[in-house]
Design a protein around this motif. Sequence first.
Motif, short mmCIF file in Angstrom:
data_model
loop_
_atom_site.label_atom_id
_atom_site.label_comp_id
_atom_site.label_asym_id
_atom_site.label_seq_id
_atom_site.Cartn_x
_atom_site.Cartn_y
_atom_site.Cartn_z
N ALA A 48 -1.59 0.54 -4.62
CA ALA A 48 -0.24 0.60 -4.45
C ALA A 48 0.34 2.01 -4.46
O ALA A 48 1.31 2.51 -3.51
CB ALA A 48 0.41 -0.18 -5.51
N MET A 49 -0.09 3.03 -5.37
CA MET A 49 0.57 4.18 -5.48
C MET A 49 0.13 5.00 -4.05
O MET A 49 0.99 5.82 -3.65
CB MET A 49 -0.02 4.87 -6.62
CG MET A 49 0.18 6.41 -6.98
SD MET A 49 -0.33 7.92 -5.86
CE MET A 49 -1.97 7.59 -6.35
N ILE A 50 -1.07 4.74 -3.68
CA ILE A 50 -1.35 5.37 -2.27
C ILE A 50 -0.38 5.09 -1.19
O ILE A 50 0.02 5.73 -0.31
CB ILE A 50 -2.56 5.43 -1.99
CG1 ILE A 50 -3.50 6.19 -3.12
CG2 ILE A 50 -3.01 5.78 -0.52
CD1 ILE A 50 -5.23 5.80 -2.80
N ALA A 51 -0.21 3.86 -1.15
CA ALA A 51 0.66 3.13 -0.18
C ALA A 51 2.10 3.74 -0.09
O ALA A 51 2.79 4.02 0.58
CB ALA A 51 0.70 1.51 -0.08
N ALA A 52 2.50 3.62 -1.57
CA ALA A 52 3.92 4.35 -1.60
C ALA A 52 3.84 5.72 -1.41
O ALA A 52 5.01 6.08 -0.60
CB ALA A 52 4.40 4.19 -3.35
N ALA A 53 3.05 6.68 -1.51
CA ALA A 53 3.20 7.92 -1.37
C ALA A 53 2.69 8.22 0.19
O ALA A 53 3.40 9.29 0.77
CB ALA A 53 1.71 8.64 -1.70
N ALA A 54 2.26 7.24 0.92
CA ALA A 54 2.05 7.60 2.36
C ALA A 54 3.27 7.10 2.94
O ALA A 54 3.99 7.74 3.78
CB ALA A 54 1.00 6.57 2.86
N THR A 55 4.09 6.01 2.46
CA THR A 55 5.59 5.75 2.81
C THR A 55 6.23 6.84 2.62
O THR A 55 7.34 7.37 3.40
CB THR A 55 5.76 4.69 2.35
OG1 THR A 55 5.09 3.48 2.58
CG2 THR A 55 7.32 3.92 2.96
#
Length: 72
Positions: A48-55
Amino acid sequence: MIRGVPSPEHGVKLSGMNMKNGMATAPHALASQSAASVLRDGGNAVEAMIAAAATIAVVLPHMNSIGGDAFG
């Protein structure tokens, strides 16, 4: 439920998503939504953190480097 949509006049506010079994928060509502989506689909907190950082890299690129929120 989304809270704190970013506003250029007032600076960036934290936005969060509350779910039945979890929570995601990020400096932009779209990043919170992407993290919440990963959690809803069975992902873990790191994913989830990786998805947020990518966004964030797309919607707030100045926040995703050394000294930005991803490292704060």
